[in-house]
Design a protein around this motif. Structure first.
Motif, PDB file in Angstrom:
ATOM      1  N   LYS A   1       0.838  -1.209   0.000  1.00  0.00           N
ATOM      2  CA  LYS A   1       0.000   0.000   0.000  1.00  0.00           C
ATOM      3  C   LYS A   1       0.870   1.255   0.000  1.00  0.00           C
ATOM      4  CE  LYS A   1      -4.089  -1.853   2.303  1.00  0.00           C
ATOM      5  NZ  LYS A   1      -4.913  -1.816   3.529  1.00  0.00           N
ATOM      6  N   ALA A   2       1.934   1.241   0.797  1.00  0.00           N
ATOM      7  CA  ALA A   2       2.832   2.394   0.866  1.00  0.00           C
ATOM      8  C   ALA A   2       3.485   2.647  -0.491  1.00  0.00           C
ATOM      9  CB  ALA A   2       3.899   2.173   1.942  1.00  0.00           C
ATOM     10  N   LEU A   3       3.937   1.591  -1.150  1.00  0.00           N
ATOM     11  CA  LEU A   3       4.547   1.751  -2.475  1.00  0.00           C
ATOM     12  C   LEU A   3       3.539   2.263  -3.495  1.00  0.00           C
ATOM     13  CD1 LEU A   3       6.830  -1.407  -2.698  1.00  0.00           C
ATOM     14  CD2 LEU A   3       7.559   0.976  -2.650  1.00  0.00           C
TER      15      LEU A   3
ATOM     16  N   LEU B   1       4.044   5.745  -5.472  1.00  0.00           N
ATOM     17  CA  LEU B   1       4.034   5.816  -6.936  1.00  0.00           C
ATOM     18  C   LEU B   1       2.918   6.712  -7.453  1.00  0.00           C
ATOM     19  CD1 LEU B   1       4.827   2.106  -7.841  1.00  0.00           C
ATOM     20  CD2 LEU B   1       6.292   4.098  -8.206  1.00  0.00           C
ATOM     21  N   GLN B   2       1.770   6.676  -6.812  1.00  0.00           N
ATOM     22  CA  GLN B   2       0.661   7.543  -7.204  1.00  0.00           C
ATOM     23  C   GLN B   2       1.069   9.008  -7.066  1.00  0.00           C
ATOM     24  OE1 GLN B   2      -2.953   6.839  -5.014  1.00  0.00           O
ATOM     25  NE2 GLN B   2      -3.941   8.653  -5.811  1.00  0.00           N
ATOM     26  N   GLY B   3       1.722   9.342  -5.970  1.00  0.00           N
ATOM     27  CA  GLY B   3       2.194  10.709  -5.769  1.00  0.00           C
ATOM     28  C   GLY B   3       3.199  11.121  -6.825  1.00  0.00           C
ATOM     29  N   ILE B   4       4.129  10.247  -7.155  1.00  0.00           N
ATOM     30  CA  ILE B   4       5.137  10.538  -8.175  1.00  0.00           C
ATOM     31  C   ILE B   4       4.478  10.776  -9.526  1.00  0.00           C
ATOM     32  CG2 ILE B   4       7.026   9.512  -9.508  1.00  0.00           C
ATOM     33  CD1 ILE B   4       7.907   8.129  -6.897  1.00  0.00           C
TER      34      ILE B   4
ATOM     35  N   VAL C   1       6.908  17.274  -3.533  1.00  0.00           N
ATOM     36  CA  VAL C   1       7.631  16.327  -2.686  1.00  0.00           C
ATOM     37  C   VAL C   1       6.720  15.155  -2.349  1.00  0.00           C
ATOM     38  CG1 VAL C   1       8.772  16.031  -0.451  1.00  0.00           C
ATOM     39  CG2 VAL C   1       8.950  18.213  -1.636  1.00  0.00           C
ATOM     40  N   VAL C   2       7.267  13.960  -2.427  1.00  0.00           N
ATOM     41  CA  VAL C   2       6.591  12.760  -1.943  1.00  0.00           C
ATOM     42  C   VAL C   2       7.539  12.145  -0.921  1.00  0.00           C
ATOM     43  CG1 VAL C   2       5.605  10.513  -2.524  1.00  0.00           C
ATOM     44  CG2 VAL C   2       5.483  12.384  -4.180  1.00  0.00           C
TER      45      VAL C   2
ATOM     46  N   CYS D   1       2.316  13.822   0.429  1.00  0.00           N
ATOM     47  CA  CYS D   1       2.493  14.431  -0.887  1.00  0.00           C
ATOM     48  C   CYS D   1       2.225  15.921  -0.753  1.00  0.00           C
ATOM     49  CB  CYS D   1       1.519  13.831  -1.894  1.00  0.00           C
ATOM     50  SG  CYS D   1       1.704  12.057  -2.129  1.00  0.00           S
ATOM     51  N   ALA D   2       3.170  16.721  -1.246  1.00  0.00           N
ATOM     52  CA  ALA D   2       3.007  18.175  -1.226  1.00  0.00           C
ATOM     53  C   ALA D   2       3.279  18.694  -2.633  1.00  0.00           C
ATOM     54  CB  ALA D   2       3.954  18.806  -0.224  1.00  0.00           C
TER      55      ALA D   2
END
Length: 73
Positions: free
Chosen positions: A21-23, A27-30, A37-38, A52-53
């Protein structure tokens, strides 16, 4: 009453699911953030939060001048 020991197989499965889930969130943030920033927050070696900012870039004074803009705001 005898205390039962935690099931190591279940703990491993939960940790693996948490990491997955963390990955996925990372990846969604990226993929979704253009500038920003993620980051991952860790506690006791586990990812407990993904932050995520998103940042929005404004034109620099030089870019405004080159574009023929006025004095700014």
């Amino acid at each position: 009453m005898k205390a039962s020991l935690p099931d190591p197989g279940k703990a491993h499965a939960l940790r693996t699911e948490n990491e997955r889930k963390a990955l996925d969130l990372f990846l969604q943030g990226i993929r979704e953030i253009r500038y920003g920033v993620v980051s991952a927050v860790l506690q006791d070696g586990l990812v407990v939060q993904v932050e995520c900012a998103e940042k929005f870039r404004l034109m620099t004074r030089r870019e405004i001048e080159l574009a023929g803009g006025g004095d700014g705001i």
